[in-house]
Enzyme design. Structure first.
Site, mmCIF file in Angstrom:
data_model
loop_
_atom_site.group_PDB
_atom_site.id
_atom_site.type_symbol
_atom_site.label_atom_id
_atom_site.label_comp_id
_atom_site.label_asym_id
_atom_site.label_seq_id
_atom_site.Cartn_x
_atom_site.Cartn_y
_atom_site.Cartn_z
ATOM 1 N N HIS A 89 37.542 7.253 -53.180
ATOM 2 C CA HIS A 89 37.652 5.999 -53.959
ATOM 3 C C HIS A 89 38.983 5.363 -53.587
ATOM 4 C CE1 HIS A 89 37.870 3.158 -57.217
ATOM 5 N NE2 HIS A 89 36.643 3.467 -57.588
ATOM 6 N N ASP A 131 34.227 7.925 -62.893
ATOM 7 C CA ASP A 131 34.967 6.735 -62.476
ATOM 8 C C ASP A 131 36.403 7.118 -62.082
ATOM 9 O OD1 ASP A 131 35.135 4.064 -61.836
ATOM 10 O OD2 ASP A 131 34.032 3.455 -63.615
ATOM 11 N N GLU A 132 37.091 6.172 -61.455
ATOM 12 C CA GLU A 132 38.363 6.525 -60.800
ATOM 13 C C GLU A 132 39.484 6.919 -61.759
ATOM 14 O OE1 GLU A 132 37.009 3.500 -60.808
ATOM 15 O OE2 GLU A 132 38.498 2.212 -61.774
ATOM 16 N N LYS A 178 29.376 4.524 -67.009
ATOM 17 C CA LYS A 178 30.184 3.529 -67.736
ATOM 18 C C LYS A 178 29.975 3.753 -69.227
ATOM 19 C CE LYS A 178 31.639 1.330 -64.062
ATOM 20 N NZ LYS A 178 32.990 0.966 -63.650
ATOM 21 N N LYS A 233 31.671 -7.818 -56.877
ATOM 22 C CA LYS A 233 32.791 -8.380 -57.653
ATOM 23 C C LYS A 233 34.157 -8.258 -56.963
ATOM 24 C CE LYS A 233 34.063 -4.282 -60.381
ATOM 25 N NZ LYS A 233 34.028 -3.569 -61.640
ATOM 26 N N LYS A 238 28.550 9.354 -60.319
ATOM 27 C CA LYS A 238 29.965 9.680 -60.175
ATOM 28 C C LYS A 238 30.807 9.380 -61.399
ATOM 29 C CE LYS A 238 32.697 6.865 -57.843
ATOM 30 N NZ LYS A 238 33.217 5.942 -58.871
HETATM 31 C C1 CAP Z 1 32.265 -0.242 -59.888
HETATM 32 C C2 CAP Z 1 33.520 0.552 -59.991
HETATM 33 C C3 CAP Z 1 34.276 0.924 -58.705
HETATM 34 C C4 CAP Z 1 34.566 -0.251 -57.759
HETATM 35 C C5 CAP Z 1 35.717 -0.057 -56.832
HETATM 36 C C6 CAP Z 1 34.490 -0.167 -60.888
HETATM 37 O O1 CAP Z 1 31.696 -0.473 -61.134
HETATM 38 O O2 CAP Z 1 33.271 1.766 -60.637
HETATM 39 O O3 CAP Z 1 35.461 1.527 -59.083
HETATM 40 O O4 CAP Z 1 33.409 -0.403 -57.002
HETATM 41 O O5 CAP Z 1 35.809 -1.090 -55.889
HETATM 42 O O6 CAP Z 1 35.110 0.490 -61.708
HETATM 43 O O7 CAP Z 1 34.624 -1.355 -60.703
HETATM 44 P P1 CAP Z 1 30.632 -1.637 -61.365
HETATM 45 P P2 CAP Z 1 35.587 -0.838 -54.352
HETATM 46 O O8 CAP Z 1 29.394 -1.254 -60.599
HETATM 47 O O9 CAP Z 1 30.389 -1.656 -62.848
HETATM 48 O O10 CAP Z 1 31.257 -2.889 -60.865
HETATM 49 O O11 CAP Z 1 34.303 -0.082 -54.194
HETATM 50 O O12 CAP Z 1 35.538 -2.185 -53.750
HETATM 51 O O13 CAP Z 1 36.735 -0.030 -53.876
HETATM 52 MG MG MG Z 2 35.253 2.419 -60.863
#
Ligand code: CAP
Ligand code: MG
Length: 413
Positions: A270, A182-183, A154, A310, A180
């Site tokens: 993801h 991020d998406e 992050k 969250k 990883k």
């Molecule tokens: C988590 C995360 C993931 C989510 C996706 C985000 O970050 O990188 O993309 O977990 O949701 O961008 O929110 P945090 P899910 O740890 O900072 O929340 O796994 O439910 O598909």
């Molecule tokens: Mg993410």
């Protein structure tokens, strides 16, 4: 008035064997009867249409018609059985066009949700499934007795490859197993894909030498399929072990093709965007169905939710999805579930109590948001996992583990 000559109703009849059975929740348009609507859904998704086509004869109907075999008027759940001959083997796109196609648009249907799908072994086994799966990923790490500790870099976008590598090194050194992209991070001006791969793999190897533990960095190759393949080749060339695909935005055709390249890289799924069709409890496609399809096309590890974090996701649903991923599914390997989204050390015991330890647990904000920084964040997470595995409460463990104490104090506010 009915213009269609055949009935698809076979309520209470036994399934014929090798068929595909879909469980739907149907909310009929006001004033319409559930049975009648279910019949029309079975027709539209097999041999029928809004009127009787005289090109449809009894022979075709008997061979290929879908049948409504179950109706529950209390829950509006119905089961439709589709003869296996309706499906082209190994063609996931055609599976979706059939059981999750036109039927969502029918005016007589107010809402429709595909809740589950049962697939026969011989249909399942035409797919490759995961290359590594749960067991293979654990073997790469050599970790069998606790969850894999994951970290998302992050902020999700904005860091240079050098900065990404610098942070990755720090968290790898302090107890994190997997890091990883991020998406939304792909090949960007501020972080060119190849440069990021080179920089990160250097520090991964350094951290591995220094910690004598296996580490994995997950590179996000999400892009049009030809480009995704080039990026996976780069990851392979530089000695990477894992790539991430955003499964919804890439789509099944691309995922299937990608898997068939046999890169022998762990494929991390993801699911960004899945809630556009999984979240509404009356309409869309359930996450369970999505998980089944993704196991067919060979995702090794998949985001499935945390219950405690969250993102939305009901406890029973997340448990069921994870149980499916870890359980038997033809000859295809089990998939490793990933719990991610809003996780921090204080939530670890609850999460493991609900979902068990056969997981990757990802922390983004829960590591980089630690008041003392990412290194302390990684240590706090490791300590939380360690305490939970030893059956010691976090409060007790925090007395002798400073970073965990700071994390608990910070996120209890
Ligand atoms: C988590 C995360 C993931 C989510 C996706 C985000 O970050 O990188 O993309 O977990 O949701 O961008 O929110 P945090 P899910 O740890 O900072 O929340 O796994 O439910 O598909
Ligand atoms: Mg993410």
């Amino acid at each position: 008035m009915d213009f269609y000559n055949f009935s698809h109703l076979a309520i209470g009849k036994k399934p014929k064997g090798d068929s595909i059975i879909a469980l739907f929740k149907i909310t009929p348009k006001k004033g319409l009867d559930l049975e009648k609507v279910a019949n029309a859904v079975a027709a539209e998704s097999s041999v029928g249409t809004w009127t009787h086509p005289y090109t449809l004869n009894k022979k075709i109907f008997d061979r290929l018609a879908a049948r409504v075999i179950f109706i529950d008027r209390k829950t509006n759940l119905i089961k439709i059985e589709y003869p296996i001959e309706l499906f082209e083997r190994g063609n996931i796109c055609q599976l979706l066009s059939t059981i999750a196609g036109n039927i969502f648009s029918m005016k007589i249907v107010k809402d429709l949700r595909l809740e589950d799908v049962e697939l026969p072994e011989k249909y399942i086994n035409d797919f490759l499934g995961p290359c590594f799966g749960l067991g293979g990923v654990r073997k790469i790490f050599g970790i069998y007795d606790r969850p894999i500790i994951g970290c998302i870099i992050k902020p999700k976008v904005g860091l240079s490859p050098q900065k990404t590598a610098e942070i990755a090194y720090k968290v790898f050194k302090n107890g994190v197993d997997l890091i990883k992209d991020d998406e939304t991070l792909t090949d960007m001006k501020f972080s060119k894909f190849e440069k990021r791969v080179k920089e990160v793999i250097k520090v991964r190897q350094k951290a591995e030498r220094e910690t004598e533990a296996k580490k994995v960095f997950v590179f996000n190759v999400t892009s049009p399929i030809d480009e995704a393949i080039k990026r996976a080749e780069l990851v392979k060339k530089y000695g990477g072990r894992c790539v991430m695909v955003d499964v919804v935005s890439m789509g099944f055709s691309a995922l299937d093709y990608f898997r068939r390249q046999n890169f022998e890289l762990i494929i991390h799924g993801h699911r960004a965007g899945h809630s556009a069709f999984t979240r509404d409890k009356n309409h869309g496609i359930s996450m369970l169905v999505l998980a089944k399809l993704l196991r067919l096309v060979g995702i090794d590890q998949l985001h499935t939710g945390t219950v405690v974090g969250k993102m939305e996701g009901k406890k029973e649903d997340v448990i069921k999805i994870n149980e499916f991923l870890r359980g038997k599914f033809g000859k295809l390997k089990p998939v490793l579930p990933i719990a991610s989204g809003g996780m921090h050390p204080g939530l670890v015991p609850k999460l493991i109590k609900i979902l068990g330890k056969d997981l990757v647990i990802n922390f983004g904000g829960g590591i980089h948001g630690h008041p003392k920084g990412s290194e302390a964040g990684a240590r706090a997470v490791y300590q939380a996992i360690e305490a939970t595995m030893k059956n010691i409460s976090l409060e007790v463990y925090a007395k002798t583990h400073k970073e965990l104490r700071e994390a608990l104090e910070y996120w209890s506010q």
